[in-house]
Design an enzyme around this catalytic site. Structure first.
Site, PDB file in Angstrom:
ATOM      1  N   SER A 236       0.804  -1.235   0.000  1.00  0.00           N
ATOM      2  CA  SER A 236       0.000   0.000   0.000  1.00  0.00           C
ATOM      3  C   SER A 236       0.832   1.277   0.000  1.00  0.00           C
ATOM      4  O   SER A 236       0.278   2.362  -0.220  1.00  0.00           O
ATOM      5  CB  SER A 236      -0.932   0.023   1.205  1.00  0.00           C
ATOM      6  OG  SER A 236      -1.986  -0.870   1.013  1.00  0.00           O
TER       7      SER A 236
ATOM      8  N   LYS B  28       0.554   3.365  -2.984  1.00  0.00           N
ATOM      9  CA  LYS B  28      -0.613   4.230  -3.197  1.00  0.00           C
ATOM     10  C   LYS B  28      -0.241   5.720  -3.137  1.00  0.00           C
ATOM     11  O   LYS B  28      -0.918   6.553  -3.731  1.00  0.00           O
ATOM     12  CB  LYS B  28      -1.693   3.899  -2.157  1.00  0.00           C
ATOM     13  CG  LYS B  28      -2.255   2.466  -2.295  1.00  0.00           C
ATOM     14  CD  LYS B  28      -3.128   2.094  -1.102  1.00  0.00           C
ATOM     15  CE  LYS B  28      -3.697   0.681  -1.222  1.00  0.00           C
ATOM     16  NZ  LYS B  28      -4.412   0.254   0.018  1.00  0.00           N
TER      17      LYS B  28
ATOM     18  N   TYR C 181      -3.240  -2.598 -10.527  1.00  0.00           N
ATOM     19  CA  TYR C 181      -3.189  -2.384  -9.068  1.00  0.00           C
ATOM     20  C   TYR C 181      -2.332  -3.447  -8.379  1.00  0.00           C
ATOM     21  O   TYR C 181      -1.475  -3.143  -7.542  1.00  0.00           O
ATOM     22  CB  TYR C 181      -4.624  -2.365  -8.518  1.00  0.00           C
ATOM     23  CG  TYR C 181      -4.689  -2.338  -7.009  1.00  0.00           C
ATOM     24  CD1 TYR C 181      -4.432  -1.173  -6.306  1.00  0.00           C
ATOM     25  CD2 TYR C 181      -4.999  -3.490  -6.288  1.00  0.00           C
ATOM     26  CE1 TYR C 181      -4.478  -1.148  -4.917  1.00  0.00           C
ATOM     27  CE2 TYR C 181      -5.048  -3.480  -4.908  1.00  0.00           C
ATOM     28  CZ  TYR C 181      -4.790  -2.304  -4.227  1.00  0.00           C
ATOM     29  OH  TYR C 181      -4.816  -2.287  -2.849  1.00  0.00           O
TER      30      TYR C 181
ATOM     31  N   TYR D 134      -5.034   3.692   7.965  1.00  0.00           N
ATOM     32  CA  TYR D 134      -6.412   3.162   8.032  1.00  0.00           C
ATOM     33  C   TYR D 134      -7.056   3.485   9.373  1.00  0.00           C
ATOM     34  O   TYR D 134      -6.898   4.604   9.848  1.00  0.00           O
ATOM     35  CB  TYR D 134      -6.412   1.652   7.716  1.00  0.00           C
ATOM     36  CG  TYR D 134      -5.572   1.376   6.509  1.00  0.00           C
ATOM     37  CD1 TYR D 134      -5.986   1.817   5.258  1.00  0.00           C
ATOM     38  CD2 TYR D 134      -4.338   0.764   6.601  1.00  0.00           C
ATOM     39  CE1 TYR D 134      -5.208   1.626   4.133  1.00  0.00           C
ATOM     40  CE2 TYR D 134      -3.539   0.563   5.483  1.00  0.00           C
ATOM     41  CZ  TYR D 134      -3.993   1.002   4.254  1.00  0.00           C
ATOM     42  OH  TYR D 134      -3.212   0.829   3.150  1.00  0.00           O
TER      43      TYR D 134
END
Ligand code: DON
Length: 310
Positions: free
Chosen positions: A65, A68, A192, A243
């Site tokens: 991640s 990202k 992705y 998160y």
């Protein structure tokens, strides 16, 4: 500070090497479950051009991640603030792969760092091309940022997630129904999963993050993004980078950071340092257990924690 920094980094790496509780490696991507949890690496790239490292700082790991952040930077370069019509900027308060909010919020993900948001960002980056074009673009971007052409994709990790990424398939299909994913779902997920499977060492990642420390400038000269954009990306990392544990990370570490389920965290101290830490064992929120502890210790001992004045 630089001499001190070397001592602090060496100390933090030694502390983390000896730690008993190391968290658990991600198991929902089978290839990541094979990684040896005893590893720990730390690299700090400073604003004055040094790189201070400790532990396994030159071992490659799956950035997952953390990619990202770089994908968001590219997508903002393509469509600018129009991106925010399709992705929100609020902490989600839910897990990185949660689907529950999407129905209430009509297929608009809360932020670009949860999986749903990152899938929309990848959809933007695809821009009508085949996945290999978008993947090539993000790799070239990382080569430029880190000054290192050896950064590559771990194809075994990409294949492993392609074979097991059922939640992401559900998220992408769900958003396709709201027309917030506009390419073929398989193409978007292909890009992705490969983006998440990029492998970097802590040294490479700390070097790649320097533009966020330098208000958008490339350390070799020129500009990667405007100062406003760099500051906004840092703001999003602080509020959404971990998160549903983003509040706890901000409280404990006090600097913007983005985690990945490979156990890496990239963190930025504006004007001072770009930091990468890696330890594969995760806590219950899917963030590196020792990586978080190491950053807490580093930020406390350097005085970088929590908006401290220079
Ligand atoms: O999509 C996934 O589930 C993974 N490729 C990335 C998730 C991730 O890294 C969450 N971070 N802590």
């Amino acid at each position: 500070m630089t001499a001190d920094l070397e001592a602090i980094v060496t100390d933090v790496a030694a502390m983390m090497r000896g730690a008993q509780e190391r968290g658990s490696v991600a198991s929902y991507i089978p290839e990541l479950a094979k990684v040896d949890a005893s590893q720990f690496g730390l690299a700090v790239a400073t604003a004055d051009g040094r790189v201070v490292t400790g532990g396994d700082a030159d071992t490659g790991f799956s950035i997952q991640s953390i990619s990202k952040v770089f994908a968001l930077t590219l997508a903002l370069g393509k469509v600018g603030d129009q991106l925010w019509d399709r992705v929100g900027r609020e902490p989600s308060g839910t897990a990185f792969n949660s689907i529950v909010q999407l129905e209430h919020e009509h297929g608009i993900p809360r932020n670009p760092f949860i999986n749903a948001g990152a899938i929309v960002v990848t959809d933007i980056n695809l821009g009508g091309h085949q996945p290999r074009v978008a993947i090539g673009e993000i790799l070239r971007f990382l080569h430029y940022l880190a000054g290192d052409d050896d950064i590559a994709i771990n194809e075994a990790v990409a294949a492993s997630e392609t074979a097991s990424g059922f939640r992401n398939m559900a998220l992408a299909n769900y958003m396709r129904a709201f027309d917030n994913v506009r390419h073929d779902v398989d193409l978007v997920l292909g890009a992705y999963f490969h983006q998440c499977a990029i492998e970097m060492s802590c040294r490479q990642l700390a070097l790649a993050g320097r533009y966020l420390m330098l208000d958008g400038r490339h350390p070799g000269g020129g500009r990667v993004v405007s100062p406003r954009r760099a500051r906004r990306i840092n703001a999003l990392m602080l509020t959404c980078g971990h998160y549903d544990a983003s509040g706890d990370f901000a409280f404990r570490v006090g600097i913007p950071g983005k985690s990945g389920v490979g156990g890496g965290i990239m963190a930025v101290v504006p004007g001072r340092a770009s930091i990468a830490v890696w330890s594969p064992g995760l806590n219950a929120s899917g963030n590196s257990h020792l990586g978080t502890l190491a950053l807490e210790e580093l930020a406390r001992r350097t005085g970088w924690a929590g908006f401290s004045p220079p």
